[in-house]
Design a protein around this motif. Sequence first.
Motif, PDB file in Angstrom:
ATOM      1  N   SER A 114      21.155  37.614  39.678  1.00 47.28           N
ATOM      2  CA  SER A 114      20.527  36.436  40.632  1.00 47.28           C
ATOM      3  C   SER A 114      19.957  35.216  40.109  1.00 47.28           C
ATOM      4  CB  SER A 114      18.655  37.346  40.486  1.00 47.28           C
ATOM      5  OG  SER A 114      18.055  37.668  39.587  1.00 47.28           O
ATOM      6  N   LYS A 115      20.308  35.451  38.065  1.00 42.94           N
ATOM      7  CA  LYS A 115      20.901  34.278  37.582  1.00 42.94           C
ATOM      8  C   LYS A 115      22.012  33.507  37.117  1.00 42.94           C
ATOM      9  CE  LYS A 115      16.530  34.750  35.850  1.00 42.94           C
ATOM     10  NZ  LYS A 115      15.264  35.050  34.136  1.00 42.94           N
ATOM     11  N   LYS A 116      22.588  34.480  37.191  1.00 44.20           N
ATOM     12  CA  LYS A 116      24.556  34.903  37.450  1.00 44.20           C
ATOM     13  C   LYS A 116      24.564  34.770  35.933  1.00 44.20           C
ATOM     14  CE  LYS A 116      25.695  33.185  41.642  1.00 44.20           C
ATOM     15  NZ  LYS A 116      24.318  33.593  42.147  1.00 44.20           N
ATOM     16  N   SER A 117      23.497  35.519  35.202  1.00 45.54           N
ATOM     17  CA  SER A 117      24.042  35.397  33.845  1.00 45.54           C
ATOM     18  C   SER A 117      23.802  36.442  32.560  1.00 45.54           C
ATOM     19  CB  SER A 117      22.812  33.732  33.351  1.00 45.54           C
ATOM     20  OG  SER A 117      21.494  34.590  33.616  1.00 45.54           O
ATOM     21  N   LEU A 118      24.204  36.795  31.226  1.00 45.79           N
ATOM     22  CA  LEU A 118      23.531  37.804  30.975  1.00 45.79           C
ATOM     23  C   LEU A 118      21.955  37.651  31.017  1.00 45.79           C
ATOM     24  CD1 LEU A 118      26.233  37.797  27.409  1.00 45.79           C
ATOM     25  CD2 LEU A 118      25.931  39.602  29.551  1.00 45.79           C
ATOM     26  N   ASP A 119      21.860  38.555  29.971  1.00 47.48           N
ATOM     27  CA  ASP A 119      19.895  39.375  29.935  1.00 47.48           C
ATOM     28  C   ASP A 119      20.142  39.669  28.972  1.00 47.48           C
ATOM     29  OD1 ASP A 119      17.587  39.405  30.032  1.00 47.48           O
ATOM     30  OD2 ASP A 119      17.564  40.446  32.049  1.00 47.48           O
ATOM     31  N   MET A 120      19.526  38.359  27.970  1.00 47.91           N
ATOM     32  CA  MET A 120      19.161  39.134  26.869  1.00 47.91           C
ATOM     33  C   MET A 120      18.047  39.730  26.579  1.00 47.91           C
ATOM     34  SD  MET A 120      22.008  38.125  26.032  1.00 47.91           S
ATOM     35  CE  MET A 120      22.328  38.421  24.322  1.00 47.91           C
ATOM     36  N   GLY A 121      17.049  39.921  27.474  1.00 48.80           N
ATOM     37  CA  GLY A 121      15.823  40.508  26.794  1.00 48.80           C
ATOM     38  C   GLY A 121      16.058  42.074  27.354  1.00 48.80           C
ATOM     39  N   GLU A 122      15.335  42.218  27.495  1.00 53.07           N
ATOM     40  CA  GLU A 122      14.261  44.243  27.299  1.00 53.07           C
ATOM     41  C   GLU A 122      15.317  44.589  28.200  1.00 53.07           C
ATOM     42  OE1 GLU A 122      11.701  46.938  25.312  1.00 53.07           O
ATOM     43  OE2 GLU A 122      10.526  45.508  26.929  1.00 53.07           O
ATOM     44  N   ALA A 123      16.451  45.566  27.719  1.00 57.62           N
ATOM     45  CA  ALA A 123      16.521  46.171  28.629  1.00 57.62           C
ATOM     46  C   ALA A 123      16.038  47.556  29.829  1.00 57.62           C
ATOM     47  CB  ALA A 123      18.612  46.803  29.069  1.00 57.62           C
ATOM     48  N   LYS A 124      15.113  47.458  30.644  1.00 60.14           N
ATOM     49  CA  LYS A 124      14.326  48.200  30.414  1.00 60.14           C
ATOM     50  C   LYS A 124      13.631  48.125  31.787  1.00 60.14           C
ATOM     51  CE  LYS A 124      10.646  50.035  27.406  1.00 60.14           C
ATOM     52  NZ  LYS A 124      11.604  51.119  26.870  1.00 60.14           N
ATOM     53  N   ILE A 125      13.884  49.604  32.677  1.00 54.62           N
ATOM     54  CA  ILE A 125      12.879  49.079  33.775  1.00 54.62           C
ATOM     55  C   ILE A 125      12.029  49.858  33.776  1.00 54.62           C
ATOM     56  CG2 ILE A 125      13.482  49.143  36.642  1.00 54.62           C
ATOM     57  CD1 ILE A 125      16.867  48.934  35.621  1.00 54.62           C
TER      58      ILE A 125
END
Length: 481
Positions: free
Chosen positions: A395-406
């Motif tokens: 959705s942001k077309k970028s690397l997500d540097m936050g927590e990889a948890k769903i």
Amino acid sequence: MSYQSGVRGNDYHGPTMSGQYDLVIVGGGISGASLLYTTAKFTDIDSIALIEKESEIAAVNSHHTNNSQTLHFGDIETNYTLEKATEVKEGAELLAGYLEHHDPDREMHAKRSKMVLAVGDDEVSKLERRYHEDGFGDLFPKLRPIDREEIAEIEPKVVEGRDSEVELLALQTPDGYVVDYGETTKSFVERAAAEAHVDVYTGTEVTDITPTLDGYTIETTDGRFDCDATVVAAGSHSLQIAKDLGYGRNKVLLPVAGSFFLADDLLNGKVYTLQMKKLPFAAVHGDADVHDPSITRFGPTAKLVPALERGRVSTVTDFLDVFGLNGAAFLSYANILSDRVLLPYVLRNLVYDLPAVGPRQFLPHVQKVVPSVDRDDIERAKGYGGVRPQIVDTSKKSLDMGEAKIVGDDIIFNVTPSPGASTCLKNAMRDTQTLLEFLDGEYEFDESAFRADTIDNFPRGDTIGGATEGGTVGGASAADD
């Protein structure tokens, strides 16, 4: 659809019939094992199972050859903000305390000097600012600036052969924990499996997960499991399973394979270099191996690979399954890889794998740490390295540097990119609290006992000459630390 957890473990047993559990954990790497340990030993959950598709625990990404063996505190990782370092610090201290408590003979870890090295006026200025103005000196009381003379005392090869006119500065700490995450994983599982209400199933591949009115049914190659709550701690495969259940649709993976180069005994501890801005990957560093200090590893490299497990062609289709082959994913990749810093970095890392050219091209990175090294002193570490998943937000077309948890309905998916191993117990503590909510408050978590077993054992004494009691002195190992 057949899912693969991407981790291995010790031989335990396989199910012979359907099992009913309060909690089922899928994946036997450091993430799943730390959660198993936390819930088994410090909650009163009635029944817990861990399912692992491989015949052994922790033989892929958690194996000691497939990661940097570093316990990341955030003190010398110059790509960490103060906020991220504060968050990571507690997680690292939880695991360090566990190791201090349960590994007195240092079979799972060693403790050595650790530093980040600045070379030249510009880097020295940045490192001074980070320590004095950005707050890292206050956050890490054991971290201290050292000059060329003291660097030479702790790590002689870092100074030997270097231009004496080039300014040097390092931030050094005795908290250089070198960790065998595979053995640590096994330790978690063995301690948890000693509890009567815990079952560990290896050689058991998950083929399907289906929501039910009361939780989930997990179909495997060896039987069916019904449970009230589920945690999928299967590395890159966690997102694959999440997507099949309708979660994480705006996320894809950028799998990065790390490789290493080996040299003889050059360093006493860990020596990091300054991080290049905008790169999510670790800067090249040199490390004495956890089990054999006569071996020094340099790396990691960071090569993009279209697979979820290193060296397993079968996981290429798993990557394509996660990728989705849709326009948003392609546009996200294009946007990320078109960056003028990231694209050259990615292309250079492809070269490092070439048999003849690779070592020669990688040599300058090694020489920044140890100037006297030449081409014949290093060789590719064959069979080393794993795959680290970087999360991409389409959705942001970028690397997500936050927590990889769903977090879903009675289910948690952990993808755990770096520093997931370092913060495994902190993640486990958080997930345990979430699980108790899933289980309608029927059970309790004894956080005080958990902390007494882990972080309360982390040494916080004053440093003497750059080392704590039982640590390293002058960079040399004390009592085989």
